[in-house]
Design an enzyme around this catalytic site. Structure first.
Site, PDB file in Angstrom:
ATOM      1  N   CYS A 234      -1.741   6.323   9.903  1.00  0.00           N
ATOM      2  CA  CYS A 234      -0.546   5.691  10.479  1.00  0.00           C
ATOM      3  C   CYS A 234      -0.889   4.357  11.107  1.00  0.00           C
ATOM      4  O   CYS A 234      -1.813   4.246  11.900  1.00  0.00           O
ATOM      5  CB  CYS A 234       0.037   6.556  11.595  1.00  0.00           C
ATOM      6  SG  CYS A 234       0.532   8.156  11.052  1.00  0.00           S
TER       7      CYS A 234
ATOM      8  N   CYS B 245       0.576  -1.757  15.511  1.00  0.00           N
ATOM      9  CA  CYS B 245       0.645  -1.457  14.078  1.00  0.00           C
ATOM     10  C   CYS B 245       0.089  -2.602  13.251  1.00  0.00           C
ATOM     11  O   CYS B 245       0.439  -3.766  13.456  1.00  0.00           O
ATOM     12  CB  CYS B 245       2.100  -1.187  13.686  1.00  0.00           C
ATOM     13  SG  CYS B 245       2.299  -0.788  11.946  1.00  0.00           S
TER      14      CYS B 245
ATOM     15  N   CYS C 201       3.381   8.591   1.074  1.00  0.00           N
ATOM     16  CA  CYS C 201       3.864   7.690   2.121  1.00  0.00           C
ATOM     17  C   CYS C 201       4.141   6.340   1.463  1.00  0.00           C
ATOM     18  O   CYS C 201       3.217   5.681   0.995  1.00  0.00           O
ATOM     19  CB  CYS C 201       2.778   7.591   3.195  1.00  0.00           C
ATOM     20  SG  CYS C 201       3.174   6.439   4.511  1.00  0.00           S
TER      21      CYS C 201
ATOM     22  N   CYS D  58       5.654  -4.397  16.139  1.00  0.00           N
ATOM     23  CA  CYS D  58       5.072  -3.392  17.040  1.00  0.00           C
ATOM     24  C   CYS D  58       3.608  -3.749  17.310  1.00  0.00           C
ATOM     25  O   CYS D  58       2.849  -4.036  16.394  1.00  0.00           O
ATOM     26  CB  CYS D  58       5.179  -1.996  16.430  1.00  0.00           C
ATOM     27  SG  CYS D  58       6.875  -1.498  16.126  1.00  0.00           S
TER      28      CYS D  58
ATOM     29  N   CYS E 268       6.443  -6.782   7.568  1.00  0.00           N
ATOM     30  CA  CYS E 268       7.390  -6.131   8.475  1.00  0.00           C
ATOM     31  C   CYS E 268       7.770  -7.114   9.571  1.00  0.00           C
ATOM     32  O   CYS E 268       6.943  -7.903  10.013  1.00  0.00           O
ATOM     33  CB  CYS E 268       6.742  -4.883   9.097  1.00  0.00           C
ATOM     34  SG  CYS E 268       7.879  -3.917  10.106  1.00  0.00           S
TER      35      CYS E 268
ATOM     36  N   GLU F 282       0.830  -1.201   0.000  1.00  0.00           N
ATOM     37  CA  GLU F 282       0.000   0.000   0.000  1.00  0.00           C
ATOM     38  C   GLU F 282       0.869   1.258   0.000  1.00  0.00           C
ATOM     39  O   GLU F 282       1.960   1.276   0.572  1.00  0.00           O
ATOM     40  CB  GLU F 282      -0.916   0.004   1.229  1.00  0.00           C
ATOM     41  CG  GLU F 282      -1.928  -1.136   1.174  1.00  0.00           C
ATOM     42  CD  GLU F 282      -2.960  -1.087   2.292  1.00  0.00           C
ATOM     43  OE1 GLU F 282      -4.079  -1.523   2.054  1.00  0.00           O
ATOM     44  OE2 GLU F 282      -2.639  -0.613   3.395  1.00  0.00           O
TER      45      GLU F 282
HETATM   46  N1  SAH Z   1       8.726   1.071  10.518  1.00  0.00           N
HETATM   47  C1  SAH Z   1       8.882   2.477  10.544  1.00  0.00           C
HETATM   48  C2  SAH Z   1       7.974   3.215   9.574  1.00  0.00           C
HETATM   49  C3  SAH Z   1       6.526   2.793   9.477  1.00  0.00           C
HETATM   50  S1  SAH Z   1       5.349   3.325  10.631  1.00  0.00           S
HETATM   51  C4  SAH Z   1       8.705   2.998  11.931  1.00  0.00           C
HETATM   52  O1  SAH Z   1       8.379   2.226  12.824  1.00  0.00           O
HETATM   53  O2  SAH Z   1       8.966   4.177  12.171  1.00  0.00           O
HETATM   54  C5  SAH Z   1       5.094   5.026  10.515  1.00  0.00           C
HETATM   55  C6  SAH Z   1       4.660   5.608  11.856  1.00  0.00           C
HETATM   56  O3  SAH Z   1       3.329   5.225  12.238  1.00  0.00           O
HETATM   57  C7  SAH Z   1       5.562   5.131  12.993  1.00  0.00           C
HETATM   58  O4  SAH Z   1       5.865   6.183  13.844  1.00  0.00           O
HETATM   59  C8  SAH Z   1       4.679   4.128  13.680  1.00  0.00           C
HETATM   60  O5  SAH Z   1       5.107   3.876  14.981  1.00  0.00           O
HETATM   61  C9  SAH Z   1       3.344   4.805  13.586  1.00  0.00           C
HETATM   62  N2  SAH Z   1       2.219   3.911  13.880  1.00  0.00           N
HETATM   63  C10 SAH Z   1       2.153   2.578  13.725  1.00  0.00           C
HETATM   64  N3  SAH Z   1       0.964   2.121  14.107  1.00  0.00           N
HETATM   65  C11 SAH Z   1       0.250   3.175  14.514  1.00  0.00           C
HETATM   66  C12 SAH Z   1      -1.066   3.343  15.003  1.00  0.00           C
HETATM   67  N4  SAH Z   1      -1.905   2.296  15.165  1.00  0.00           N
HETATM   68  N5  SAH Z   1      -1.474   4.600  15.283  1.00  0.00           N
HETATM   69  C13 SAH Z   1      -0.651   5.646  15.100  1.00  0.00           C
HETATM   70  N6  SAH Z   1       0.590   5.560  14.650  1.00  0.00           N
HETATM   71  C14 SAH Z   1       1.047   4.332  14.361  1.00  0.00           C
END
Ligand code: SAH
Length: 342
Positions: free
Chosen positions: A331, A117, A103, A114, A110, A90
């Site tokens: 995000c 996410c 983006c 986390c 991945c 995406e």
């Molecule tokens: N892997 C990288 C880039 C992808 S995520 C990273 O971790 O930075 C892009 C951003 O969205 C990151 O700051 C991530 O922590 C945030 N993110 C992930 N899941 C989210 C959620 N459910 N709500 C808000 N931000 C989120």
């Protein structure tokens, strides 16, 4: 077959040399790809038919297939691309007053795990190649007939887990004879892969570094982000300080606020201590709910209180606008197949 978009201009010139072709031919092809944005070798009319045939045999142009495109009521657009081997990624286009930001994804799936996410939900398949990263920008510019001004590596994947391809893609994007997107208009976001922060600092790129921090002590951060077990907060902050010292550039810290998890005043106080004296900016993200996720968004009141506390204590903080949440483009909501169900 080789992907012609995997090569920066110097590398492409080398490829052409190896085919006994003159390097300026490589430059012509590069211009066709990134300035004229053609989708086939046959459109490269100043290249001889013979060479075009040779190129067709050696290289794919890697034109992604748009499987689905969704538009949010706020104007955000989400693409589901078939990367031509059946895998999907995406890419999200956002409109800001200062221009259009794309983006992009860096991996199919991945590995970071986390807990908040959505990209974590599906197993990791593979890294995207440089050309596949670049193709996301080209495909969207072609489809929308528009120019993208900013790129953020905040889609699916951990860019520092696919470091060389990401940097090479940035080199291709930067080239003035091509897409001409300056490094200052590119942000890389990492969950905190410490060795690569040092490496990026030493390369002195002009890209913006974003760190997904989300918590201020190891216990809490490890419970949200397993990467913290490998690179705890002390090591992360040491690397960040080195980066700032080396580059004299501000780091953007992302902090997704989840109700009763990391959004109370104690957390804000710890964050102030942690970032005290650093060239930093805090990007507060109201956490987006994902399927099966246990985290719930903080209240608006709490988010504003959190921001105000930071600002009053010398830490510049802003609240990130929530774009595209109605199409699961916000995000943390990107998955490999998520829009199939819409
Ligand atoms: N892997 C990288 C880039 C992808 S995520 C990273 O971790 O930075 C892009 C951003 O969205 C990151 O700051 C991530 O922590 C945030 N993110 C992930 N899941 C989210 C959620 N459910 N709500 C808000 N931000 C989120």
């Amino acid at each position: 077959m080789k992907n012609i978009k995997d090569y920066n201009l110097d590398e492409l010139k080398n490829e052409f040399k190896n085919m006994n072709e003159r390097p300026y031919r490589a430059e012509q092809v590069f211009t066709w790809l990134y300035k004229d944005k053609v989708k086939s070798f046959d459109e490269m009319t100043n290249i001889s038919k013979e060479l075009r045939e040779k190129l067709k045999q050696e290289y794919t142009m890697c034109n992604f297939k748009i499987v689905k495109k969704l538009e949010s009521k706020d104007g955000t657009k989400k693409y589901l691309f078939d990367v031509l081997d059946g895998n999907m990624i995406e890419t999200v286009l956002m409109q800001y007053h200062h221009g259009k930001t794309l983006c992009v994804s860096s991996q199919i799936g991945c590995k970071m795990g986390c807990k908040f996410c959505a990209s974590t939900g599906i197993p990791f398949v593979r890294n995207l190649s440089s050309g596949e990263i670049v193709e996301q920008i080209l495909a969207v510019e072609q489809d929308e007939n528009t120019k993208i001004s900013n790129i953020v590596f905040m889609g699916i994947g951990e860019p520092f887990d696919n470091y060389e391809n990401v940097l090479n893609a940035i080199g291709i994007l930067n080239n003035q004879k091509g897409l001409n997107i300056g490094a200052r208009h590119i942000s890389i976001s990492t969950s905190g892969v410490v060795p690569k922060i040092y490496d990026l600092a030493d390369r002195k790129t002009q890209c913006t570094l974003s760190i997904s921090l989300h918590a201020t002590n190891n216990e809490k951060r490890s419970s949200m982000m397993p990467v913290n077990n490998a690179y705890p907060i002390e090591e992360l902050m040491k690397a960040c300080k080195y980066y700032i010292e080396k580059t004299n550039k501000r780091i953007s810290f992302e902090y997704a606020l989840a109700k009763d998890n990391n959004d109370n005043l104690e957390d804000a106080k710890e964050l102030v201590k942690l970032l005290h004296g650093m060239l930093a900016h805090v990007n507060l993200i109201p956490i987006n709910k994902i399927e099966n996720g246990k985290f719930v968004k903080s209240t608006d009141k709490n988010i504003i209180k959190f921001r105000d506390y930071l600002n009053e204590h010398g830490i510049v903080a802003t609240i990130r606008r929530e774009l595209g949440s109605d199409i699961e483009a916000a995000c943390g909501q990107l998955r490999r197949k998520s829009i199939e169900k819409n």
